[in-house]
Design an enzyme around this catalytic site. Structure first.
Site, PDB file in Angstrom:
ATOM      1  N   LYS A 115       6.166  -5.173   3.371  1.00 52.65           N
ATOM      2  CA  LYS A 115       5.328  -4.018   3.708  1.00 52.65           C
ATOM      3  C   LYS A 115       4.384  -4.349   4.862  1.00 52.65           C
ATOM      4  O   LYS A 115       4.274  -3.592   5.831  1.00 52.65           O
ATOM      5  CB  LYS A 115       4.539  -3.587   2.477  1.00 52.65           C
ATOM      6  CG  LYS A 115       3.731  -2.314   2.689  1.00 52.65           C
ATOM      7  CD  LYS A 115       2.958  -1.938   1.436  1.00 52.65           C
ATOM      8  CE  LYS A 115       3.803  -1.258   0.387  1.00 52.65           C
ATOM      9  NZ  LYS A 115       4.353  -2.119  -0.647  1.00 52.65           N
ATOM     10  N   ARG A 129      -2.528  -3.080  -1.536  1.00 52.68           N
ATOM     11  CA  ARG A 129      -1.096  -2.812  -1.748  1.00 52.68           C
ATOM     12  C   ARG A 129      -0.300  -4.110  -1.755  1.00 52.68           C
ATOM     13  O   ARG A 129      -0.464  -4.958  -0.886  1.00 52.68           O
ATOM     14  CB  ARG A 129      -0.573  -1.895  -0.645  1.00 52.68           C
ATOM     15  CG  ARG A 129      -1.444  -0.677  -0.416  1.00 52.68           C
ATOM     16  CD  ARG A 129      -1.123   0.049   0.878  1.00 52.68           C
ATOM     17  NE  ARG A 129       0.141   0.751   0.805  1.00 52.68           N
ATOM     18  CZ  ARG A 129       0.735   1.315   1.854  1.00 52.68           C
ATOM     19  NH1 ARG A 129       0.196   1.214   3.053  1.00 52.68           N
ATOM     20  NH2 ARG A 129       1.878   1.946   1.714  1.00 52.68           N
ATOM     21  N   GLY A 139       8.285   0.825  -5.307  1.00 50.23           N
ATOM     22  CA  GLY A 139       7.429   0.947  -6.477  1.00 50.23           C
ATOM     23  C   GLY A 139       7.497  -0.209  -7.451  1.00 50.23           C
ATOM     24  O   GLY A 139       6.976  -0.106  -8.555  1.00 50.23           O
ATOM     25  N   THR A 151       0.128  -0.788  -6.317  1.00 46.44           N
ATOM     26  CA  THR A 151      -0.782  -0.349  -5.261  1.00 46.44           C
ATOM     27  C   THR A 151      -2.032   0.208  -5.942  1.00 46.44           C
ATOM     28  O   THR A 151      -1.928   0.931  -6.945  1.00 46.44           O
ATOM     29  CB  THR A 151      -0.138   0.738  -4.391  1.00 46.44           C
ATOM     30  OG1 THR A 151       0.865   0.146  -3.564  1.00 46.44           O
ATOM     31  CG2 THR A 151      -1.167   1.414  -3.492  1.00 46.44           C
ATOM     32  N   GLN A 159      -6.090  -2.103   3.418  1.00 47.05           N
ATOM     33  CA  GLN A 159      -5.992  -1.141   4.515  1.00 47.05           C
ATOM     34  C   GLN A 159      -6.999  -0.011   4.294  1.00 47.05           C
ATOM     35  O   GLN A 159      -7.177   0.480   3.167  1.00 47.05           O
ATOM     36  CB  GLN A 159      -4.568  -0.577   4.551  1.00 47.05           C
ATOM     37  CG  GLN A 159      -4.268   0.348   5.714  1.00 47.05           C
ATOM     38  CD  GLN A 159      -2.803   0.760   5.703  1.00 47.05           C
ATOM     39  OE1 GLN A 159      -2.144   0.771   4.670  1.00 47.05           O
ATOM     40  NE2 GLN A 159      -2.273   1.087   6.875  1.00 47.05           N
ATOM     41  N   GLU A 163       5.800   6.829   4.803  1.00 51.65           N
ATOM     42  CA  GLU A 163       4.709   7.544   4.131  1.00 51.65           C
ATOM     43  C   GLU A 163       3.672   7.892   5.191  1.00 51.65           C
ATOM     44  O   GLU A 163       3.449   7.120   6.130  1.00 51.65           O
ATOM     45  CB  GLU A 163       4.111   6.691   3.017  1.00 51.65           C
ATOM     46  CG  GLU A 163       5.097   6.405   1.894  1.00 51.65           C
ATOM     47  CD  GLU A 163       4.533   5.516   0.791  1.00 51.65           C
ATOM     48  OE1 GLU A 163       3.296   5.442   0.676  1.00 51.65           O
ATOM     49  OE2 GLU A 163       5.328   4.897   0.063  1.00 51.65           O
ATOM     50  N   GLN A 192       3.225   3.721   6.005  1.00 51.96           N
ATOM     51  CA  GLN A 192       4.294   2.810   5.604  1.00 51.96           C
ATOM     52  C   GLN A 192       5.601   3.217   6.268  1.00 51.96           C
ATOM     53  O   GLN A 192       5.829   4.396   6.543  1.00 51.96           O
ATOM     54  CB  GLN A 192       4.485   2.822   4.083  1.00 51.96           C
ATOM     55  CG  GLN A 192       5.459   1.761   3.573  1.00 51.96           C
ATOM     56  CD  GLN A 192       5.394   1.582   2.064  1.00 51.96           C
ATOM     57  OE1 GLN A 192       4.330   1.690   1.472  1.00 51.96           O
ATOM     58  NE2 GLN A 192       6.518   1.327   1.452  1.00 51.96           N
ATOM     59  N   ARG A 234       9.898   1.765   5.989  1.00 53.67           N
ATOM     60  CA  ARG A 234      10.870   0.781   5.509  1.00 53.67           C
ATOM     61  C   ARG A 234      12.266   1.356   5.708  1.00 53.67           C
ATOM     62  O   ARG A 234      12.416   2.583   5.802  1.00 53.67           O
ATOM     63  CB  ARG A 234      10.631   0.443   4.040  1.00 53.67           C
ATOM     64  CG  ARG A 234      10.680   1.640   3.119  1.00 53.67           C
ATOM     65  CD  ARG A 234      10.324   1.251   1.693  1.00 53.67           C
ATOM     66  NE  ARG A 234      10.180   2.420   0.864  1.00 53.67           N
ATOM     67  CZ  ARG A 234       9.206   2.622  -0.010  1.00 53.67           C
ATOM     68  NH1 ARG A 234       8.261   1.719  -0.156  1.00 53.67           N
ATOM     69  NH2 ARG A 234       9.156   3.709  -0.745  1.00 53.67           N
ATOM     70  N   HIS A 294       9.798   8.575  -6.623  1.00 57.49           N
ATOM     71  CA  HIS A 294      10.277   7.265  -7.066  1.00 57.49           C
ATOM     72  C   HIS A 294      11.590   7.359  -7.830  1.00 57.49           C
ATOM     73  O   HIS A 294      12.531   6.604  -7.585  1.00 57.49           O
ATOM     74  CB  HIS A 294       9.219   6.596  -7.956  1.00 57.49           C
ATOM     75  CG  HIS A 294       9.694   5.331  -8.582  1.00 57.49           C
ATOM     76  ND1 HIS A 294      10.248   5.307  -9.843  1.00 57.49           N
ATOM     77  CD2 HIS A 294       9.749   4.065  -8.119  1.00 57.49           C
ATOM     78  CE1 HIS A 294      10.610   4.061 -10.131  1.00 57.49           C
ATOM     79  NE2 HIS A 294      10.310   3.300  -9.106  1.00 57.49           N
TER      80      HIS A 294
END
Length: 867
Positions: free
Chosen positions: A21, A98, A113, A117, A164, A275, A288, A290, A816
């Site tokens: 991440k 996170r 997940g 976080t 963050q 995100e 985010q 990925r 999720h």
């Protein structure tokens, strides 16, 4: 030792130091994308905290590790780093803490997940405690199970922690830069809801959904948005009931998000799961990114325009990847096939233009056929013979304007067809099949005899000569074995004629095709059954399969069994599981499957009527009765029809079983080439080029020839073996795929009457018993049952391992539960209103993950106890 790094000091190549991440956040920051500022506590800090951790693999590993990390004091140097770095963000700054594991946001597994976080954390000591809990979350039961399912070593995994600055979001959510359900690339899918994005990610809310493509918004769908997660002034979050109406994003904001998604994808060169958040001032933030791990890779080589690819693997029932040598063999065979019609490639090793590779699997390019009128007439009929599910997909594509028939002459098609017919001698072999069945059957046997002679290689052949022989044999395989097909198709054509003469449908006459003679697969099964009636049963009843294999290879089975198994393998040992891949061992090399099957046969009661020989005889009798019905029906429509129908059905019975013969011969050829290549591999092992003879199958034919000059390819082979292993864990392989990534089977079809409507989340259709679960703690799910629940978070993940499908009341396509369902390859529909009350445990339901529908079989069925 570095225990903390600012985002600007991190790049995408640092997952070992920063975790997946944080590496991505650093990469995005350095690319100039709008990322909220922050820093990462590196994996070195975790290593200090985990000093003394006992990683002995047993059932208590996860619990021991969590307890150690939660109870041991945070090392002083790490504590000091956290306090100083937090203070640098500003006094009392609210932050998100996170987890960022080294095994996270990987190209082949997102680990969505799996670690924790914590949002809106305020105060240095609160951040320290959140860091400690993030470390411990690396060892939750679900994270351990996920790593084991993806073949990742626990001891090799470490955790960094992102700290963050929080975005006080007016609206937030997730965005996929390719449609995660249909696979279409560059089709941006956005789920959005007021407040923090956790409401969308966790599936706690039915979000607004937007789909954009090419600067246009294709879809706007309002969710109920009954819940929002908002930050509290002193830290932490609260869930607030809302009564939002309308859409929470404007069209301009949707298009801004889509443009940002395109920039992210362009930077990484691959579709991304992101995100995002928009604050009260209208600033757009990226929190985010990925890789989307569930998309099926696009076929290579890429060709211009929209292309339609059909999976050869799926048709053959080989869902796993092929070895590099297996792919090379099919390129050469395909080149020979194209050459029969006059379209062979310049270099046979390149394979024909209509063959492509994707996900280490073979694909056939059907675009030319789909865009020609003759192809549109022929293709559905060909698919009906062996891949009936593909017919509906092809017919649906006929309506796509991008695939409209090209205005071109039919002459090239007709010339190619004529050339093919001449090379295979279609007219003469059809005439032979009609007039002289014994001669026709004799010809099919001679094809096998010629193949057996071609397979022989002198023991004195050099490695280079063996390669020459393998290439010649593979290139000639298709023209040889396809010459059987005119005889087979004559049988099926006469079957259709008899059905038409009788006035009965093909479905009503199907029993004529039961118990067919001359089918090599049936003959093989009956030969094994015959052996089971003759062998001494004691060792097969008493010993494990492994011990039976050991005794057979040591020639220690009882004499009848030893000789019988050897004779069976001499005739059929070239076959095996996934046998179209010459890189896969044959039964003659690994006889465990055959010895196990023999043991199972010996447990059957020969007089029960379920024995293979009895079932085959029963099928033959039913076929005779069915043929008599067809002839009688034909006679009722005209006296001349009866003898024609009788003649047609006799030929059908003689030839239809030969349908399996071309593949039987193909696999025999592949097995012969495999044997020769193993000798080449042994030579290369002696040179030090390879570590073991079997490694030759992780090279292609060109590489193998070049390797005869020497060198060291062990590292290349190891890398390819690892890639092959990862690809073998892929849970979903499309039947058909467009070059823009779209899976035609995933496109929504009209919902059935009585179906419950939701949001399509994971492609596939499954029918099974529902299990309504309101709380995962202590819940039990039988394999194949369909999980029906209000929503899911990572705590539900263990139930996904046995679920046949998923239905959720809440959530969108990027929640999720939807993400994990796609990774596990189970069909899923989310956002189904009141699903846990409208569906009952034990009720049979059909989940269509492409259409987004759930169809109960009996809506009035009395409910049973929910888990």
């Amino acid at each position: 030792m570095t225990t903390a790094l600012d985002f600007s000091e991190i790049h995408g190549g640092m997952p070992a130091e920063a975790g997946g991440k944080a590496a991505n956040l650093g990469e995005l920051t350095r690319a100039g994308l709008p990322v909220p500022p922050g820093w990462v506590l590196t994996t070195e800090a975790y290593a200090l905290a985990a000093t003394g951790l006992d990683l002995t693999a047993d059932d208590t590993l996860a619990e021991r590790a969590r307890r150690h990390l939660l109870e041991a004091p945070v090392p002083d140097a790490v504590h000091e780093t956290i306090v100083k770095r937090y203070a640098a963000l500003g006094p009392g700054a609210p932050v998100a803490v996170r987890s960022s594991a080294t095994a996270e946001d990987l190209p082949f597994a997102s680990f969505a997940g799996q670690q924790e976080t914590y949002l809106n954390i305020v105060g240095a000591e609160a951040v320290v405690e959140a860091v400690r809990r993030c470390w411990a979350s690396l060892w939750t039961d679900r994270a351990v199970a996920y790593r084991e399912a993806n073949g990742i070593d626990h001891a090799a995994v470490r955790l960094a922690v992102v700290v963050q600055v929080m975005v006080d979001a007016r609206v937030a959510g997730v965005m996929f830069t390719a449609n995660p359900v249909t696979g279409r690339r560059r089709e941006t899918v956005i789920d959005a809801s007021p407040g923090l994005g956790e409401a969308v990610v966790s599936g706690a809310v039915n979000p607004d959904r937007f789909v954009a493509y090419g600067g246009e918004i294709l879809e706007r769908q309002a969710g109920d948005k009954r819940l929002a997660i908002r930050p509290l002034p002193g830290g932490g979050t609260e869930r607030v009931e809302t009564a939002e109406h309308g859409l929470c994003l404007t069209d301009a904001e949707v298009l801004r998000l889509a443009e940002l998604g395109n920039r992210v994808e362009d930077h990484y060169g691959a579709p991304q799961d992101t995100e995002w958040a928009i604050d009260d001032g209208g600033t757009l933030w990226l929190t985010q990114a990925r890789p989307i791990t569930t998309l099926y890779p696009l076929p290579e080589p890429a060709r211009p325009g929209l292309r339609v690819y059909f999976s050869l693997n799926v048709v053959q029932g080989v869902m796993g990847p092929l070895t590099p040598m297996g792919l090379a063999a099919f390129r050469l065979i395909g080149g020979g096939a194209a050459g029969v019609a006059g379209h062979g490639p310049a270099d046979p090793l390149d394979g024909p233009a209509f063959m492509a590779v994707s996900g280490q699997r073979l694909w056939l390019d059907l675009t030319t056929a789909l865009r020609s009128r003759p192809g549109r007439a022929i293709l559905p009929r060909v698919l009906t013979l062996g891949e009936a599910r593909g017919v509906a997909l092809v017919r649906r594509l006929f309506d796509d304007p991008r695939l409209a028939p090209a205005r071109s002459s039919r002459r090239p098609f007709l010339r190619g067809l004529a050339r093919f017919a001449r090379r295979v001698r279609v007219p003469s072999r059809v005439l032979l099949a009609l007039t002289a069945p014994e001669r026709a059957l004799g010809y099919t046997r001679r094809v096998g005899e010629v193949l057996d002679r071609r397979l022989r290689v002198p023991a004195t052949a050099t490695p280079a000569q063996r390669l020459d022989h393998a290439e010649r044999l593979l290139a000639a395989t298709f023209p040889s074995i396809v010459s059987v097909m005119p005889i087979v198709l004559t049988g099926y054509g006469l079957f259709a004629l008899a059905s038409r003469l009788s006035g009965l449908s093909l479905a009503e006459t199907q029993d004529v095709l039961r118990g067919l003679p001359h089918n090599p697969t049936t003959e093989m099964d009956l030969a094994l059954w015959d052996l089971a009636t003759r062998v001494e049963p004691e060792p097969f009843a008493e010993l494990t399969v492994a011990e039976l294999v050991r005794r057979y290879e040591a020639a220690e089975l009882p004499p009848v069994a030893q000789r019988g198994v050897a004779a069976f393998l001499a005739a059929y040992g070239h076959r095996g599981v996934a046998e179209i891949d010459l890189g896969v061992p044959r039964w003659s090399e690994e006889p465990a499957h055959i010895l196990g099957a023999l043991a199972n046969y010996l447990r059957m009661d020969a007089g029960s009527g379920l024995a293979p020989a009895a079932l085959f005889a029963k099928g033959e009798a039913q076929a005779r009765e069915a043929a008599a019905r067809v002839v009688a029906a034909a006679r009722a429509r005209g006296r001349w029809r009866a003898p024609v129908a009788r003649f047609a059905l006799r030929r059908t019975r003689a030839y239809a079983g030969l349908r399996e013969l071309p593949k039987f011969y193909l696999v025999k050829a592949l097995s012969g080439v495999r044997h020769s290549l193993l000798a080449v591999g042994e030579h290369l092992t002696g040179l030090g080029v390879l570590a073991a003879p079997g490694d030759v199958f992780f090279l292609d034919l060109r590489e193998t020839r070049a390797a005869l000059a020497g060198g060291d390819l062990r590292e290349l082979v190891a890398r390819r073996r690892a890639e092959h292993e990862r690809e073998s864990r892929r849970r979903h392989v499309p039947r058909m795929l467009l070059s823009d990534g779209t899976e035609p089977e995933a496109l929504a079809s009209p919902a059935a009457e009585g179906a419950l409507a939701g949001t399509a989340a994971s492609v596939g259709t499954v029918t099974g018993r529902a299990r309504v679960v309101l709380d995962p703690v202590g819940a039990h799910l039988e394999p194949g049952e369909i999980l029906v629940c209000p929503s899911t978070d990572p705590g539900w993940t263990p139930l996904f391992l046995t679920a046949g499908g998923l239905v959720m009341e809440m959530g969108g396509a990027m929640s999720h539960g939807a993400v994990v369902a796609r990774e596990y390859g189970i069909p899923a529909v989310v956002g189904v209103p009141d699903a846990t009350h409208r569906i009952t445990t034990g009720q049979e339901i059909e989940v269509d993950g492409a259409a987004g529908t759930v169809t109960p079989s009996s809506p009035d069925q009395a409910p049973t106890t929910s888990a």
